[in-house]
Design an enzyme around this catalytic site. Structure first.
Site, PDB file in Angstrom:
ATOM      1  N   LYS A  65       0.839  -1.199   0.000  1.00 52.88           N
ATOM      2  CA  LYS A  65       0.000   0.000   0.000  1.00 52.88           C
ATOM      3  C   LYS A  65       0.887   1.267   0.000  1.00 52.88           C
ATOM      4  O   LYS A  65       2.097   1.171  -0.071  1.00 52.88           O
ATOM      5  CB  LYS A  65      -0.962  -0.034   1.192  1.00 52.88           C
ATOM      6  CG  LYS A  65      -1.777  -1.340   1.297  1.00 52.88           C
ATOM      7  CD  LYS A  65      -2.862  -1.476   0.235  1.00 52.88           C
ATOM      8  CE  LYS A  65      -3.382  -2.886   0.053  1.00 52.88           C
ATOM      9  NZ  LYS A  65      -4.172  -3.444   1.132  1.00 52.88           N
TER      10      LYS A  65
HETATM   11  C1  PLP Z   1      -5.170  -4.436   1.636  1.00 53.50           C
HETATM   12  C2  PLP Z   1      -6.656  -4.361   1.599  1.00 53.50           C
HETATM   13  C3  PLP Z   1      -7.468  -4.651   2.705  1.00 53.50           C
HETATM   14  C4  PLP Z   1      -6.957  -5.259   3.974  1.00 53.50           C
HETATM   15  O1  PLP Z   1      -5.889  -4.688   4.541  1.00 53.50           O
HETATM   16  P1  PLP Z   1      -4.847  -5.546   5.429  1.00 53.50           P
HETATM   17  O2  PLP Z   1      -4.065  -4.494   6.099  1.00 53.50           O
HETATM   18  O3  PLP Z   1      -4.052  -6.377   4.473  1.00 53.50           O
HETATM   19  O4  PLP Z   1      -5.649  -6.376   6.374  1.00 53.50           O
HETATM   20  C5  PLP Z   1      -8.826  -4.432   2.599  1.00 53.50           C
HETATM   21  N1  PLP Z   1      -9.374  -3.977   1.470  1.00 53.50           N
HETATM   22  C6  PLP Z   1      -8.637  -3.718   0.377  1.00 53.50           C
HETATM   23  C7  PLP Z   1      -9.321  -3.211  -0.849  1.00 53.50           C
HETATM   24  C8  PLP Z   1      -7.264  -3.926   0.402  1.00 53.50           C
HETATM   25  O5  PLP Z   1      -6.543  -3.701  -0.712  1.00 53.50           O
END
Ligand code: PLP
Length: 390
Positions: free
Chosen positions: A189
């Site tokens: 991210k």
């Molecule tokens: C990464 C992600 C999540 C979850 O996040 P984590 O930190 O990996 O638990 C939820 N929704 C979307 C669209 C994501 O890309």
């Protein structure tokens, strides 16, 4: 065409960027009094709240836990229906199941790839409690349209902005608008804390609920307790979880946040290079851009729009991987995953989402890549498109 790697090294679709100052920030915490939830966690929460322009922020051990906390704060429980999109990571719907609710998948707009606001209203029943729209790829959903519906039916909006830290909708940062907004700090991210997540909100009640939820449902606040046996006393008032972030992770997150503008600038620059290169290729559809929104470009996705190429998508992906171009596909529509099939969701539920899934390819996009890397990807995609188009 030969399947020679066009690069000596594999280029992933996304990866973190850690500098010495990030490492120092973590080491400083390791030398301090707190390892678990201490001053670095509060600082990270404050910094995120300031950055997006929200009153409150609550950190969680990951984005999925954060969504769970937001759904709990919204009061979602057994039998409640929550509307979301199928073109997302499973977590956007799993968080509803955790509380005994039922995710309702609403089809996407084939132009934006985000949930289609025009389809939402048709799926609302007297059991609907919330909407979880997802800012897919970093492109904000049309919040104005979604809020018009939410107000009309008294629904809570929990925006899944795992892709959209730093994105803007009508001049406002994502995270300052919705009832609650979730960010993830997974390494692919925009910024990372290793694992980590955050909910931003302007609602004090939600804020306090989530603080308690992420720590077993326990409070130590004398004003909130039913009894008080003494200085050691605490009360567990509902069933919560241990979803706390550590100071080690939070220090990394705060250090990374200092570089967010630079990270987004680079993502934008590379996305524009891709746009310029692919806009003239008729077999490829480039990403939509909302006139009044600014994407933060988490993912760059091309869509194949020629039957010949669509039929070869799997081969095209394999071919690009053999060239060391780390392409991917985001996402398998959630309800097609075996667990959701077992729950009774049927193929054909969201035709636009299913069609999209067959035709998309995610190209590498992350700030640490170079312009040369971008050129490699462009060259590889161009070669392959002309090869498979004949
Ligand atoms: C990464 C992600 C999540 C979850 O996040 P984590 O930190 O990996 O638990 C939820 N929704 C979307 C669209 C994501 O890309």
């Amino acid at each position: 065409m030969d399947h020679k790697p066009m690069r000596n090294t594999y280029l992933p679709y996304g990866r973190q960027w850690i500098d010495n100052d990030d490492i120092e920030a973590v080491v400083n915490v390791l030398k301090s009094d707190y390892l678990t939830t201490g001053p670095a966690v509060s600082k990270f929460e404050q910094e995120i709240a300031n950055y997006v322009g929200a009153k409150y922020a609550v950190s969680f051990s990951n984005g999925t836990a954060a969504l769970h906390g937001a759904c709990f704060a919204a009061g979602i429980s057994i039998g409640d229906e929550v509307i979301t999109t199928p073109i997302t990571f499973a977590a956007s719907a799993n968080c509803v199941l955790y509380l005994g609710g039922k995710p309702i998948f609403v089809d996407i707009d084939p132009k934006t790839y985000n949930i289609n606001p025009k389809e939402i209203e048709k799926q609302i029943t007297n059991k609907t409690k919330a909407i979880i729209p997802v800012d897919f790829t970093g492109q904000p959903v049309d919040l104005e349209e979604i809020y018009a519906i939410a107000k009309k039916y008294g629904l809570v909006v929990i925006e899944d902005a795992a892709h959209a830290l730093g994105a803007k909708y009508k001049g406002k940062k994502v995270g300052s608008i919705s009832d609650m907004t979730m960010f993830s700090f997974h390494p692919v991210k925009h910024i990372t804390s290793g694992e980590g997540g955050m909910i931003t909100t302007n609602n004090k009640e939600y804020y306090e609920k989530m603080l308690q939820f992420r720590s077993h449902g326990i409070t130590r606040d004398p004003n909130k307790m039913i009894e008080n046996h003494g200085p050691w006393y605490y009360e567990m008032q509902f069933l919560g979880f241990n979803y706390r972030l550590t100071d080690i992770q939070a220090a990394l997150g705060t250090s990374q946040l200092k570089k967010i503008d630079q990270f987004i600038e680079l993502r934008k620059k590379y996305a524009e290079m891709y746009n310029a290169a692919f806009a003239t290729i008729p077999q490829i559809t480039i990403p939509y851009q909302h006139a009044e929104a600014e994407s933060s470009w988490h993912l760059y996705i091309i869509r194949l729009n020629q039957d010949l190429l669509k039929a070869k998508r799997k081969e095209i992906v394999e071919h690009l991987l053999s060239m060391n171009i780390g392409v991917n596909v985001h996402y398998i529509p959630v309800y097609l995953l075996p667990y959701y099939q077992q729950l009774g969701f049927q193929k054909g539920l969201c035709p636009q989402a299913e069609a999209l899934y067959e035709e998309i390819i995610t190209l590498p996009l992350f700030p640490k890549m170079s312009e040369l890397d971008v050129s490699d990807v462009i060259q590889a995609v161009k070669k392959i498109v002309s090869y498979y188009s004949i």
